[in-house]
Design a protein around this motif. Structure first.
Motif, PDB file in Angstrom:
ATOM      1  N   ASP A  80      37.733  37.403  31.298  1.00  0.00           N
ATOM      2  CA  ASP A  80      38.738  38.466  31.286  1.00  0.00           C
ATOM      3  C   ASP A  80      38.546  39.323  32.527  1.00  0.00           C
ATOM      4  OD1 ASP A  80      40.506  40.494  30.848  1.00  0.00           O
ATOM      5  OD2 ASP A  80      39.694  41.112  28.900  1.00  0.00           O
ATOM      6  N   ALA A  81      39.422  39.147  33.509  1.00  0.00           N
ATOM      7  CA  ALA A  81      39.291  39.887  34.766  1.00  0.00           C
ATOM      8  C   ALA A  81      39.465  41.383  34.574  1.00  0.00           C
ATOM      9  CB  ALA A  81      40.322  39.363  35.778  1.00  0.00           C
ATOM     10  N   SER A  82      40.122  41.790  33.491  1.00  0.00           N
ATOM     11  CA  SER A  82      40.362  43.216  33.252  1.00  0.00           C
ATOM     12  C   SER A  82      39.201  43.890  32.533  1.00  0.00           C
ATOM     13  CB  SER A  82      41.643  43.394  32.431  1.00  0.00           C
ATOM     14  OG  SER A  82      42.768  42.930  33.159  1.00  0.00           O
ATOM     15  N   ALA A  83      38.140  43.126  32.220  1.00  0.00           N
ATOM     16  CA  ALA A  83      37.024  43.691  31.471  1.00  0.00           C
ATOM     17  C   ALA A  83      35.982  44.340  32.382  1.00  0.00           C
ATOM     18  CB  ALA A  83      36.361  42.595  30.636  1.00  0.00           C
ATOM     19  N   GLN A  84      36.195  44.339  33.689  1.00  0.00           N
ATOM     20  CA  GLN A  84      35.238  44.949  34.615  1.00  0.00           C
ATOM     21  C   GLN A  84      35.288  46.479  34.493  1.00  0.00           C
ATOM     22  OE1 GLN A  84      37.187  43.201  37.849  1.00  0.00           O
ATOM     23  NE2 GLN A  84      36.250  41.191  37.608  1.00  0.00           N
ATOM     24  N   HIS A  85      34.176  47.120  34.797  1.00  0.00           N
ATOM     25  CA  HIS A  85      34.070  48.574  34.685  1.00  0.00           C
ATOM     26  C   HIS A  85      35.069  49.235  35.634  1.00  0.00           C
ATOM     27  CE1 HIS A  85      32.519  52.608  34.565  1.00  0.00           C
ATOM     28  NE2 HIS A  85      31.555  52.271  33.713  1.00  0.00           N
ATOM     29  N   ALA A  86      36.038  49.934  35.061  1.00  0.00           N
ATOM     30  CA  ALA A  86      37.132  50.487  35.866  1.00  0.00           C
ATOM     31  C   ALA A  86      36.688  51.584  36.823  1.00  0.00           C
ATOM     32  CB  ALA A  86      38.230  51.018  34.946  1.00  0.00           C
ATOM     33  N   GLY A  87      35.577  52.255  36.520  1.00  0.00           N
ATOM     34  CA  GLY A  87      35.137  53.370  37.349  1.00  0.00           C
ATOM     35  C   GLY A  87      34.272  52.968  38.527  1.00  0.00           C
ATOM     36  N   ARG A  88      33.848  51.721  38.580  1.00  0.00           N
ATOM     37  CA  ARG A  88      33.028  51.258  39.693  1.00  0.00           C
ATOM     38  C   ARG A  88      33.901  50.660  40.780  1.00  0.00           C
ATOM     39  NH1 ARG A  88      29.066  48.671  35.476  1.00  0.00           N
ATOM     40  NH2 ARG A  88      27.602  50.386  35.161  1.00  0.00           N
ATOM     41  N   THR A  89      33.377  50.629  41.980  1.00  0.00           N
ATOM     42  CA  THR A  89      34.073  49.953  43.064  1.00  0.00           C
ATOM     43  C   THR A  89      33.815  48.456  42.948  1.00  0.00           C
ATOM     44  OG1 THR A  89      32.211  50.012  44.617  1.00  0.00           O
ATOM     45  CG2 THR A  89      33.686  51.945  44.561  1.00  0.00           C
ATOM     46  N   GLY A  90      34.635  47.677  43.636  1.00  0.00           N
ATOM     47  CA  GLY A  90      34.430  46.240  43.637  1.00  0.00           C
ATOM     48  C   GLY A  90      33.051  45.874  44.148  1.00  0.00           C
ATOM     49  N   ARG A  91      32.618  46.546  45.206  1.00  0.00           N
ATOM     50  CA  ARG A  91      31.282  46.271  45.756  1.00  0.00           C
ATOM     51  C   ARG A  91      30.189  46.603  44.740  1.00  0.00           C
ATOM     52  NH1 ARG A  91      28.506  45.365  50.300  1.00  0.00           N
ATOM     53  NH2 ARG A  91      30.402  45.198  51.561  1.00  0.00           N
ATOM     54  N   GLU A  92      30.337  47.704  44.034  1.00  0.00           N
ATOM     55  CA  GLU A  92      29.325  48.085  43.050  1.00  0.00           C
ATOM     56  C   GLU A  92      29.222  47.062  41.930  1.00  0.00           C
ATOM     57  OE1 GLU A  92      29.537  52.972  43.536  1.00  0.00           O
ATOM     58  OE2 GLU A  92      30.721  51.952  41.989  1.00  0.00           O
ATOM     59  N   VAL A  93      30.347  46.531  41.500  1.00  0.00           N
ATOM     60  CA  VAL A  93      30.334  45.507  40.450  1.00  0.00           C
ATOM     61  C   VAL A  93      29.483  44.322  40.892  1.00  0.00           C
ATOM     62  CG1 VAL A  93      31.749  43.792  39.263  1.00  0.00           C
ATOM     63  CG2 VAL A  93      32.542  46.157  39.417  1.00  0.00           C
ATOM     64  N   LEU A  94      29.686  43.888  42.141  1.00  0.00           N
ATOM     65  CA  LEU A  94      28.934  42.738  42.636  1.00  0.00           C
ATOM     66  C   LEU A  94      27.481  43.091  42.929  1.00  0.00           C
ATOM     67  CD1 LEU A  94      31.530  41.033  45.032  1.00  0.00           C
ATOM     68  CD2 LEU A  94      31.030  40.534  42.629  1.00  0.00           C
ATOM     69  N   GLU A  95      27.231  44.313  43.404  1.00  0.00           N
ATOM     70  CA  GLU A  95      25.844  44.721  43.687  1.00  0.00           C
ATOM     71  C   GLU A  95      25.007  44.752  42.411  1.00  0.00           C
ATOM     72  OE1 GLU A  95      26.371  47.486  47.704  1.00  0.00           O
ATOM     73  OE2 GLU A  95      26.431  48.413  45.708  1.00  0.00           O
ATOM     74  N   SER A 148      25.825  26.070  39.015  1.00  0.00           N
ATOM     75  CA  SER A 148      26.230  24.663  39.014  1.00  0.00           C
ATOM     76  C   SER A 148      27.389  24.410  38.060  1.00  0.00           C
ATOM     77  CB  SER A 148      25.044  23.776  38.618  1.00  0.00           C
ATOM     78  OG  SER A 148      24.543  24.138  37.343  1.00  0.00           O
ATOM     79  N   VAL A 149      27.701  25.406  37.213  1.00  0.00           N
ATOM     80  CA  VAL A 149      28.780  25.278  36.235  1.00  0.00           C
ATOM     81  C   VAL A 149      29.669  26.508  36.313  1.00  0.00           C
ATOM     82  CG1 VAL A 149      29.344  25.141  33.770  1.00  0.00           C
ATOM     83  CG2 VAL A 149      27.381  23.874  34.657  1.00  0.00           C
ATOM     84  N   LEU A 150      30.981  26.297  36.280  1.00  0.00           N
ATOM     85  CA  LEU A 150      31.948  27.393  36.243  1.00  0.00           C
ATOM     86  C   LEU A 150      32.802  27.270  34.982  1.00  0.00           C
ATOM     87  CD1 LEU A 150      33.447  27.790  39.851  1.00  0.00           C
ATOM     88  CD2 LEU A 150      31.958  29.388  38.625  1.00  0.00           C
ATOM     89  N   ILE A 151      32.953  28.373  34.262  1.00  0.00           N
ATOM     90  CA  ILE A 151      33.800  28.440  33.075  1.00  0.00           C
ATOM     91  C   ILE A 151      34.801  29.565  33.314  1.00  0.00           C
ATOM     92  CG2 ILE A 151      33.858  28.885  30.596  1.00  0.00           C
ATOM     93  CD1 ILE A 151      30.993  27.791  30.447  1.00  0.00           C
ATOM     94  N   LEU A 152      36.052  29.201  33.522  1.00  0.00           N
ATOM     95  CA  LEU A 152      37.071  30.162  33.939  1.00  0.00           C
ATOM     96  C   LEU A 152      38.255  30.120  32.983  1.00  0.00           C
ATOM     97  CD1 LEU A 152      37.098  29.242  37.755  1.00  0.00           C
ATOM     98  CD2 LEU A 152      35.700  30.972  36.621  1.00  0.00           C
ATOM     99  N   ASP A 153      38.608  31.279  32.444  1.00  0.00           N
ATOM    100  CA  ASP A 153      39.731  31.383  31.513  1.00  0.00           C
ATOM    101  C   ASP A 153      40.915  32.017  32.231  1.00  0.00           C
ATOM    102  OD1 ASP A 153      41.237  31.341  29.225  1.00  0.00           O
ATOM    103  OD2 ASP A 153      40.165  32.954  28.209  1.00  0.00           O
ATOM    104  N   GLU A 154      41.966  31.246  32.431  1.00  0.00           N
ATOM    105  CA  GLU A 154      43.207  31.718  33.056  1.00  0.00           C
ATOM    106  C   GLU A 154      42.942  32.422  34.397  1.00  0.00           C
ATOM    107  OE1 GLU A 154      46.083  30.985  31.816  1.00  0.00           O
ATOM    108  OE2 GLU A 154      45.876  30.724  29.657  1.00  0.00           O
ATOM    109  N   PRO A 155      42.228  31.814  35.334  1.00  0.00           N
ATOM    110  CA  PRO A 155      41.907  32.513  36.588  1.00  0.00           C
ATOM    111  C   PRO A 155      43.096  32.709  37.517  1.00  0.00           C
ATOM    112  CG  PRO A 155      41.202  30.244  36.722  1.00  0.00           C
ATOM    113  CD  PRO A 155      41.640  30.459  35.299  1.00  0.00           C
ATOM    114  N   ALA A 156      44.199  32.004  37.282  1.00  0.00           N
ATOM    115  CA  ALA A 156      45.361  32.137  38.158  1.00  0.00           C
ATOM    116  C   ALA A 156      46.256  33.309  37.782  1.00  0.00           C
ATOM    117  CB  ALA A 156      46.182  30.842  38.146  1.00  0.00           C
ATOM    118  N   ASN A 157      46.011  33.935  36.638  1.00  0.00           N
ATOM    119  CA  ASN A 157      46.840  35.075  36.214  1.00  0.00           C
ATOM    120  C   ASN A 157      46.814  36.173  37.272  1.00  0.00           C
ATOM    121  OD1 ASN A 157      47.634  33.956  33.832  1.00  0.00           O
ATOM    122  ND2 ASN A 157      46.417  35.265  32.509  1.00  0.00           N
ATOM    123  N   GLY A 158      47.990  36.616  37.688  1.00  0.00           N
ATOM    124  CA  GLY A 158      48.078  37.727  38.627  1.00  0.00           C
ATOM    125  C   GLY A 158      47.990  37.333  40.083  1.00  0.00           C
TER     126      GLY A 158
END
Length: 311
Positions: A80-95, A148-158
């Motif tokens: 769920d791409a929308s489940a990321q913390h809305a108050g963090r920046t993109g860089r912070e999420v990855l850091e 080595s494994v990717l599990i992606l649910d509807e990654p093309a949305n948006g």
């Protein structure tokens, strides 16, 4: 490898996933296809330990997800791409992800570059991201640990058309390097362009599986068809008929019960100029999908929507 064995997930009397089994092999992209509510997301949630199975088992590389040491280094997940913390920046999420997995900071820059989020966008709060940007950030996070494994649910949305093409190339390249990709979607056309194997699910049951060619063969009853148009359709009809190939008018061209290569060979032998030559079962896979999942579709299609359309 992902291995699903006799998986069932029930919520009271409702069976969301009903005794399904399949495997996803290294070096392949497996398309997990079905209408909304068919059981795709539930299956993926069981895979990564977010939902316990009622019966059956799911292993990744021979282990349950909860038993994989530092799982982000082995399994990349985007549910769920929308489940990321809305108050963090993109860089912070990855850091934070990099720190959790014990990765060097430079990996964050590599992933931001990979998914085309520039320095300005990386500093923006996720709440200000479009859905497409959140998808890119989610894919970056899934790839962060070089799994080595990717599990992606509807990654093309948006994603816009260019973004969808980018994603297809990214995932195909990942599989070509030996990765295992499970890609869920209800967008048949997008998945069939990159999937090595497709699994169709409806009402929690697997209703069909196989390569695109195998599914098309099933959809047409094993009969190959070709749509062809020539500068002289009458001359081509005579040539094909002489070779014993059944020919029928189809719009401005002809429909032939044969493989495209056989039709092309006849035209070449008679020096007949063709202006169009393609497989005639292009709509077969979508028709098969709609037929097999008809009882789970929310919308009733008019008869003409699934009838054969002349070229």
């Amino acid at each position: 490898m992902i291995k699903v064995e006799g998986l069932t997930r029930a919520y009271g009397s409702f069976i969301a996933v009903d005794d399904i089994s399949f495997e996803c092999r290294p070096g392949t992209v497996t398309g997990f296809l079905g209408p909304n509510g068919a059981g795709k997301t539930t299956t993926m949630r069981v895979m990564v330990g977010l939902t316990p199975p009622t019966h059956g088992d799911v292993t990744i590389g021979g282990l349950h997800y909860k038993n994989i040491p530092n799982p982000g280094r082995h399994v990349g997940v985007l549910l769920d791409a929308s489940a990321q913390h809305a108050g963090r920046t993109g860089r912070e999420v990855l850091e934070i992800g990099a720190q959790t997995m014990g990765l060097p900071g430079q990996r964050v820059d590599e992933m931001l570059d990979l998914v085309s989020l520039d320095a300005r966008e990386a500093k923006r709060r996720v709440r200000n991201y479009s859905l497409g940007m959140r998808q890119r950030l989610g894919i970056a996070h899934a790839l962060l640990g070089d799994p080595s494994v990717l599990i992606l649910d509807e990654p093309a949305n948006g994603l816009d058309p260019a973004g969808i093409r980018w994603m297809r190339g990214l995932l195909k390249g990942y599989a070509d390097q030996g990765g295992t990709v499970l890609l869920s979607s209800h967008l048949l056309h997008e998945v069939e362009q990159i999937a090595d194997e497709m699994i169709l699910i409806g009402n929690g049951l697997i209703v069909a599986r196989g390569t695109r060619e195998e599914l098309l063969r099933d959809a047409t009853g094993g009969v190959a068809t070709t749509l062809v148009t020539a500068l002289d359709n009458h001359q081509l009809t005579e040539a094909l008929t002489e070779k014993g190939l059944p020919v029928h008018p189809a719009g401005a061209g002809l429909r032939v019960n044969a493989e495209p290569v056989d039709v092309g060979r006849v035209a070449a032998e008679r020096q007949i100029v063709l202006t169009d030559l393609r497989a005639g079962n292009e709509g077969g896979l979508e028709d098969l999908f709609l037929e097999l999942t008809a009882d789970t579709q929310r919308d009733t299609l008019p008869d003409e929507a699934t009838s054969e359309v002349p070229a």
